[in-house]
Write a protein that holds these residues in place. Structure first.
Motif, PDB file in Angstrom:
ATOM      1  N   TRP A 134       0.842  -1.203   0.000  1.00 57.14           N
ATOM      2  CA  TRP A 134       0.000   0.000   0.000  1.00 57.14           C
ATOM      3  C   TRP A 134       0.879   1.256   0.000  1.00 57.14           C
ATOM      4  CZ3 TRP A 134      -4.407   1.314  -1.619  1.00 57.14           C
ATOM      5  CH2 TRP A 134      -4.999   2.515  -1.234  1.00 57.14           C
ATOM      6  N   GLY A 135       1.987   1.249   0.738  1.00 51.40           N
ATOM      7  CA  GLY A 135       2.903   2.388   0.739  1.00 51.40           C
ATOM      8  C   GLY A 135       3.480   2.659  -0.637  1.00 51.40           C
ATOM      9  N   THR A 136       3.762   1.605  -1.390  1.00 49.92           N
ATOM     10  CA  THR A 136       4.258   1.765  -2.763  1.00 49.92           C
ATOM     11  C   THR A 136       3.193   2.399  -3.643  1.00 49.92           C
ATOM     12  OG1 THR A 136       5.627  -0.205  -2.475  1.00 49.92           O
ATOM     13  CG2 THR A 136       5.250   0.538  -4.728  1.00 49.92           C
ATOM     14  N   ILE A 137       1.956   1.953  -3.484  1.00 47.02           N
ATOM     15  CA  ILE A 137       0.851   2.516  -4.285  1.00 47.02           C
ATOM     16  C   ILE A 137       0.658   3.991  -3.954  1.00 47.02           C
ATOM     17  CG2 ILE A 137      -1.642   2.417  -4.652  1.00 47.02           C
ATOM     18  CD1 ILE A 137      -1.385  -0.654  -4.246  1.00 47.02           C
ATOM     19  N   VAL A 138       0.645   4.316  -2.664  1.00 45.94           N
ATOM     20  CA  VAL A 138       0.460   5.711  -2.256  1.00 45.94           C
ATOM     21  C   VAL A 138       1.618   6.574  -2.743  1.00 45.94           C
ATOM     22  CG1 VAL A 138       0.353   7.240  -0.243  1.00 45.94           C
ATOM     23  CG2 VAL A 138      -1.011   5.151  -0.286  1.00 45.94           C
ATOM     24  N   ALA A 139       2.830   6.043  -2.708  1.00 45.68           N
ATOM     25  CA  ALA A 139       4.003   6.810  -3.152  1.00 45.68           C
ATOM     26  C   ALA A 139       3.909   7.165  -4.634  1.00 45.68           C
ATOM     27  CB  ALA A 139       5.279   6.028  -2.875  1.00 45.68           C
ATOM     28  N   THR A 140       3.271   6.320  -5.420  1.00 45.17           N
ATOM     29  CA  THR A 140       3.145   6.625  -6.854  1.00 45.17           C
ATOM     30  C   THR A 140       2.144   7.738  -7.114  1.00 45.17           C
ATOM     31  OG1 THR A 140       1.458   4.927  -7.202  1.00 45.17           O
ATOM     32  CG2 THR A 140       3.755   4.282  -7.526  1.00 45.17           C
ATOM     33  N   TRP A 141       1.272   8.024  -6.160  1.00 44.71           N
ATOM     34  CA  TRP A 141       0.280   9.084  -6.344  1.00 44.71           C
ATOM     35  C   TRP A 141       0.870  10.470  -6.135  1.00 44.71           C
ATOM     36  CZ3 TRP A 141      -3.822   6.285  -2.949  1.00 44.71           C
ATOM     37  CH2 TRP A 141      -4.430   5.280  -3.692  1.00 44.71           C
ATOM     38  N   TYR A 142       1.995  10.552  -5.432  1.00 47.81           N
ATOM     39  CA  TYR A 142       2.612  11.837  -5.161  1.00 47.81           C
ATOM     40  C   TYR A 142       3.633  12.170  -6.230  1.00 47.81           C
ATOM     41  CZ  TYR A 142       0.520  11.633  -0.553  1.00 47.81           C
ATOM     42  OH  TYR A 142      -0.373  11.568   0.476  1.00 47.81           O
ATOM     43  N   ASP A 143       3.868  13.471  -6.424  1.00 47.27           N
ATOM     44  CA  ASP A 143       4.884  13.909  -7.376  1.00 47.27           C
ATOM     45  C   ASP A 143       6.267  13.546  -6.855  1.00 47.27           C
ATOM     46  OD1 ASP A 143       3.044  15.031  -9.081  1.00 47.27           O
ATOM     47  OD2 ASP A 143       3.075  16.958  -8.052  1.00 47.27           O
ATOM     48  N   VAL A 144       7.139  13.213  -7.766  1.00 44.74           N
ATOM     49  CA  VAL A 144       8.517  12.916  -7.394  1.00 44.74           C
ATOM     50  C   VAL A 144       9.185  14.229  -6.999  1.00 44.74           C
ATOM     51  CG1 VAL A 144      10.729  12.035  -8.237  1.00 44.74           C
ATOM     52  CG2 VAL A 144       8.587  10.964  -8.967  1.00 44.74           C
ATOM     53  N   PRO A 145       9.876  14.256  -5.867  1.00 41.75           N
ATOM     54  CA  PRO A 145      10.504  15.513  -5.440  1.00 41.75           C
ATOM     55  C   PRO A 145      11.654  15.905  -6.357  1.00 41.75           C
ATOM     56  CG  PRO A 145      11.170  13.720  -4.003  1.00 41.75           C
ATOM     57  CD  PRO A 145      10.118  13.172  -4.931  1.00 41.75           C
ATOM     58  N   ARG A 146      11.967  17.191  -6.291  1.00 39.70           N
ATOM     59  CA  ARG A 146      13.088  17.687  -7.079  1.00 39.70           C
ATOM     60  C   ARG A 146      14.388  17.032  -6.621  1.00 39.70           C
ATOM     61  NH1 ARG A 146      13.025  23.303  -5.392  1.00 39.70           N
ATOM     62  NH2 ARG A 146      11.361  22.681  -4.033  1.00 39.70           N
ATOM     63  N   VAL A 147      15.352  17.010  -7.504  1.00 37.04           N
ATOM     64  CA  VAL A 147      16.648  16.428  -7.162  1.00 37.04           C
ATOM     65  C   VAL A 147      17.283  17.289  -6.072  1.00 37.04           C
ATOM     66  CG1 VAL A 147      18.937  15.859  -8.039  1.00 37.04           C
ATOM     67  CG2 VAL A 147      16.931  15.502  -9.479  1.00 37.04           C
ATOM     68  N   GLU A 148      17.681  16.619  -5.008  1.00 34.43           N
ATOM     69  CA  GLU A 148      18.298  17.328  -3.896  1.00 34.43           C
ATOM     70  C   GLU A 148      19.815  17.160  -3.969  1.00 34.43           C
ATOM     71  OE1 GLU A 148      16.425  15.876  -0.369  1.00 34.43           O
ATOM     72  OE2 GLU A 148      14.430  16.195  -1.186  1.00 34.43           O
ATOM     73  N   ARG A 149      20.503  17.995  -3.272  1.00 34.79           N
ATOM     74  CA  ARG A 149      21.948  18.035  -3.372  1.00 34.79           C
ATOM     75  C   ARG A 149      22.630  16.767  -2.837  1.00 34.79           C
ATOM     76  NH1 ARG A 149      25.289  23.329  -2.272  1.00 34.79           N
ATOM     77  NH2 ARG A 149      26.159  23.012  -4.306  1.00 34.79           N
ATOM     78  N   HIS A 150      22.221  16.280  -1.671  1.00 31.50           N
ATOM     79  CA  HIS A 150      22.916  15.153  -1.056  1.00 31.50           C
ATOM     80  C   HIS A 150      22.114  13.853  -1.116  1.00 31.50           C
ATOM     81  CE1 HIS A 150      26.045  17.791   0.349  1.00 31.50           C
ATOM     82  NE2 HIS A 150      25.131  18.592   0.879  1.00 31.50           N
ATOM     83  N   VAL A 151      21.091  13.806  -1.921  1.00 32.25           N
ATOM     84  CA  VAL A 151      20.279  12.590  -2.055  1.00 32.25           C
ATOM     85  C   VAL A 151      20.381  12.133  -3.501  1.00 32.25           C
ATOM     86  CG1 VAL A 151      17.997  11.584  -1.788  1.00 32.25           C
ATOM     87  CG2 VAL A 151      18.735  13.388  -0.243  1.00 32.25           C
ATOM     88  N   ALA A 152      20.928  10.937  -3.691  1.00 28.48           N
ATOM     89  CA  ALA A 152      21.165  10.451  -5.048  1.00 28.48           C
ATOM     90  C   ALA A 152      19.856  10.129  -5.775  1.00 28.48           C
ATOM     91  CB  ALA A 152      22.056   9.220  -5.006  1.00 28.48           C
TER      92      ALA A 152
END
Length: 158
Positions: free
Chosen positions: A33-51
């Motif tokens: 269910w967490g995977t399904i919910v995660a697909t409903w949200y926009d992908v965050p912008r690329v952050e500096r220290h997060v690959a």
């Protein structure tokens, strides 16, 4: 540890095994269910220290939902088994008490309010009682046994 203790650990129908299975199924269902919910949200912008910010966010949501569902499943089954053992009855009350405790504990803690705890516990208890009273099955036992094969001998064709 004697032989009877080992036999008790192997029993699939023991309250401890049922509780572990409930928590495991909750973890699996919550992660999905967490995977399904995660697909409903926009992908965050690329952050500096997060690959891989999208992957990290998805894994965090899977973990949060998985742990929440595991806690609810484990508490529900565990309390249901305790109540059943104390009351010496198998009926809808056991499940309703287990659902109330699980909902009130987990969602009350997450919501940080007594009103949320009482509401969540009551809703889960009503749902559990309705499912238990309704039989929660799609099959009706008519007393017949069906085998995937016939018990009669075939005629000998020569």
């Amino acid at each position: 540890m004697d032989h009877t203790d080992l036999h008790a650990m192997d029993d699939d129908e023991s309250p401890v095994m049922k509780t572990i299975k409930g928590a495991t199924m909750g973890l699996a269902a919550g992660s999905i269910w967490g995977t399904i919910v995660a697909t409903w949200y926009d992908v965050p912008r690329v952050e500096r220290h997060v690959a891989l910010p999208g992957l990290v966010r998805t894994l965090k949501m899977c973990g949060n939902f998985g742990l929440t569902f595991a806690a609810v499943g484990g508490l529900y089954i565990g309390v249901e088994q305790l109540v059943q053992k104390q009351r010496m009855k198998r009926d809808y009350v056991n499940g309703a008490v287990g659902a109330f405790v699980a909902g009130a504990t987990v969602y009350g803690y997450r919501g940080k309010s007594i009103q949320t705890a009482l509401t969540a516990g009551s809703l889960l208890a009503c749902t559990s009682a309705l499912l238990d009273i309704g039989g929660r099955t799609t099959r009706v036992d008519n007393g017949k046994e069906y085998y995937p094969y016939t018990t009669e001998k075939r005629p000998n064709v020569n």
